[in-house]
Design an enzyme around this catalytic site. Structure first.
Site, PDB file in Angstrom:
ATOM      1  N   HIS A 186       0.937  -6.177 -40.858  1.00 24.49           N
ATOM      2  CA  HIS A 186       1.384  -5.202 -41.854  1.00 24.49           C
ATOM      3  C   HIS A 186       0.395  -5.143 -43.017  1.00 24.49           C
ATOM      4  O   HIS A 186      -0.010  -4.055 -43.446  1.00 24.49           O
ATOM      5  CB  HIS A 186       2.784  -5.590 -42.348  1.00 24.49           C
ATOM      6  CG  HIS A 186       3.296  -4.730 -43.443  1.00 24.49           C
ATOM      7  ND1 HIS A 186       4.006  -3.577 -43.208  1.00 24.49           N
ATOM      8  CD2 HIS A 186       3.206  -4.849 -44.788  1.00 24.49           C
ATOM      9  CE1 HIS A 186       4.323  -3.030 -44.377  1.00 24.49           C
ATOM     10  NE2 HIS A 186       3.840  -3.777 -45.351  1.00 24.49           N
ATOM     11  N   GLU A 187      -0.020  -6.292 -43.520  1.00 28.55           N
ATOM     12  CA  GLU A 187      -0.957  -6.332 -44.645  1.00 28.55           C
ATOM     13  C   GLU A 187      -2.336  -5.821 -44.242  1.00 28.55           C
ATOM     14  O   GLU A 187      -2.985  -5.105 -45.006  1.00 28.55           O
ATOM     15  CB  GLU A 187      -1.039  -7.748 -45.229  1.00 28.55           C
ATOM     16  CG  GLU A 187       0.267  -8.259 -45.817  1.00 28.55           C
ATOM     17  CD  GLU A 187       0.869  -7.345 -46.880  1.00 28.55           C
ATOM     18  OE1 GLU A 187       0.121  -6.645 -47.593  1.00 28.55           O
ATOM     19  OE2 GLU A 187       2.113  -7.324 -46.990  1.00 28.55           O
ATOM     20  N   HIS A 200      -2.360  -2.119 -44.364  1.00 29.81           N
ATOM     21  CA  HIS A 200      -2.576  -1.553 -45.707  1.00 29.81           C
ATOM     22  C   HIS A 200      -4.064  -1.440 -46.011  1.00 29.81           C
ATOM     23  O   HIS A 200      -4.525  -0.437 -46.558  1.00 29.81           O
ATOM     24  CB  HIS A 200      -1.919  -2.417 -46.783  1.00 29.81           C
ATOM     25  CG  HIS A 200      -0.437  -2.286 -46.862  1.00 29.81           C
ATOM     26  ND1 HIS A 200       0.216  -1.094 -47.063  1.00 29.81           N
ATOM     27  CD2 HIS A 200       0.538  -3.240 -46.788  1.00 29.81           C
ATOM     28  CE1 HIS A 200       1.519  -1.300 -47.105  1.00 29.81           C
ATOM     29  NE2 HIS A 200       1.745  -2.591 -46.936  1.00 29.81           N
TER      30      HIS A 200
END
Length: 153
Positions: free
Chosen positions: A126-127, A130
């Site tokens: 998820h990070e 980003h």
């Protein structure tokens, strides 16, 4: 007429640092005012600040676990020009965050709460997403260059 030509020429010079970034999540090219080099430099400065102000975990086994999982995931990112860095903050919080240009931090509390490497990989992915999608830089560009009126961020 000369003023208009001068303005066009000046605008052309100002845009020479611009580039595009293929956004895999959106399946399109995104216009990028801030270069990858500047994005990485910004992230490096912010990472130094994070590591000065927050306690970094000294446990090398946990650090290595996070780094190994993160690097395997980062290798699949569509942003191969970015070198990813992974760190663990020595606090009980169940949280994670990323910085522009490739820095990912997870809190020890989150690592301890995950039941498997797969769960931790989900957070790290998820990070990384980003960073790959340039979310932080898109927000910066929207605020700085369009007075916050950009709608596609």
């Amino acid at each position: 007429m000369r003023c208009r030509a001068a303005a066009v020429a000046l605008a052309g010079l100002a845009l020479t640092g611009c580039s595009t970034n293929y956004n895999l999540a959106r399946q399109r090219e995104d216009f990028a005012v801030v270069s990858t080099t500047r994005e990485v430099a910004t992230g490096a400065r912010l990472a130094q600040q994070v590591e000065r102000e927050l306690p970094m975990l000294a446990d090398t086994a946990i650090q290595e676990r996070v780094r190994a999982i993160g690097e395997r995931l980062a290798a699949m990112s569509d942003r191969h020009e970015v070198l990813y860095h992974f760190g663990v903050i020595d606090e009980d919080d169940v949280n994670a965050f990323s910085l522009p240009g490739g820095w990912v931090y997870v809190y020890r509390g989150l690592v301890e709460k995950t039941a498997s490497d797969d769960e931790l990989a989900g957070v790290l992915a998820h990070e990384i997403g980003h960073i790959a999608a340039r979310h932080a830089m898109n927000r910066y560009e929207a605020e700085f260059f369009t007075d916050g009126n950009r709608t596609d961020v």
